[in-house]
Design a protein around this motif. Sequence first.
Motif, mmCIF file in Angstrom:
data_model
loop_
_atom_site.group_PDB
_atom_site.id
_atom_site.type_symbol
_atom_site.label_atom_id
_atom_site.label_comp_id
_atom_site.label_asym_id
_atom_site.label_seq_id
_atom_site.Cartn_x
_atom_site.Cartn_y
_atom_site.Cartn_z
ATOM 1 N N LEU A 61 0.824 -1.212 0.000
ATOM 2 C CA LEU A 61 0.000 0.000 0.000
ATOM 3 C C LEU A 61 0.857 1.260 0.000
ATOM 4 O O LEU A 61 0.561 2.224 -0.710
ATOM 5 C CB LEU A 61 -0.932 0.012 1.212
ATOM 6 N N LEU A 62 1.919 1.267 0.784
ATOM 7 C CA LEU A 62 2.800 2.435 0.826
ATOM 8 C C LEU A 62 3.460 2.682 -0.528
ATOM 9 O O LEU A 62 3.537 3.825 -0.990
ATOM 10 C CB LEU A 62 3.869 2.268 1.909
ATOM 11 N N ASN A 108 0.880 3.986 -2.906
ATOM 12 C CA ASN A 108 0.553 5.363 -2.538
ATOM 13 C C ASN A 108 1.634 6.325 -3.039
ATOM 14 O O ASN A 108 1.323 7.405 -3.544
ATOM 15 C CB ASN A 108 0.388 5.490 -1.021
ATOM 16 N N ILE A 119 -3.889 7.725 -1.578
ATOM 17 C CA ILE A 119 -4.170 6.496 -0.829
ATOM 18 C C ILE A 119 -5.454 5.839 -1.346
ATOM 19 O O ILE A 119 -5.558 4.616 -1.370
ATOM 20 C CB ILE A 119 -4.219 6.737 0.701
ATOM 21 N N PRO A 146 -3.924 3.982 5.709
ATOM 22 C CA PRO A 146 -4.547 5.237 5.255
ATOM 23 C C PRO A 146 -4.719 6.251 6.390
ATOM 24 O O PRO A 146 -4.521 7.453 6.188
ATOM 25 C CB PRO A 146 -5.910 4.793 4.705
ATOM 26 N N LEU A 170 -1.297 7.790 7.069
ATOM 27 C CA LEU A 170 -0.909 8.666 5.958
ATOM 28 C C LEU A 170 -1.719 9.960 5.978
ATOM 29 O O LEU A 170 -1.198 11.027 5.667
ATOM 30 C CB LEU A 170 -1.080 7.952 4.619
ATOM 31 N N SER A 171 -2.993 9.873 6.345
ATOM 32 C CA SER A 171 -3.835 11.077 6.363
ATOM 33 C C SER A 171 -3.439 12.014 7.501
ATOM 34 O O SER A 171 -3.662 13.226 7.400
ATOM 35 C CB SER A 171 -5.309 10.709 6.482
#
Length: 171
Positions: free
Chosen positions: A95-96, A99, A105, A161, A164-165
């Motif tokens: 995922l990273l 992203n 994301i 997520p 990251l947010s």
Amino acid sequence: DLIAFNRGHFVVNEVFDTLKADGPVVVGLALIALVVSVTVLFRSFTAPIIVLLTVVCALIWLAGIMAIQGWKFHFLNIIALPLLIGMGQDDAIHLLHRNMELKSIKGALRKTGGVLLFTTVTTQIGFGGMLVVNHPGLSSLGWVAVVGMMLCLIASVTVVPLLLSLGKPKA
């Protein structure tokens, strides 16, 4: 006591003693390997924190489910912990990476989420065969692995997520 060691007649006492002494060391080494590998891969200090927090969340959730269900760690199902650390790390890393590639994301979840689900389910199917065996230790390993893998996936698609947010300024 969360960790139960039943000294049955099939296994020598030294095996139990070794597992009890070395189990935490192996899990600790797996976590250290996680941090080092992610730091080298991303050349960042935030990526290993995100990955580590994701894996730790999944393991805490697993410990909670085990406590609620009355399951205990023992010499067979504790084998799943390094596996779960690796799976949780893989999911979060994918995922990273996506992203970073897409700068989104939501896009990363759309592009990678299905693949993460597919790899989780196929691995769960493999361990799922242990759910129906007559050996309580192997059955327990199957349950810990299957539930833990799903928790790693859930942690990856929620915790990554979220973290990251937190780093993005609000408009």
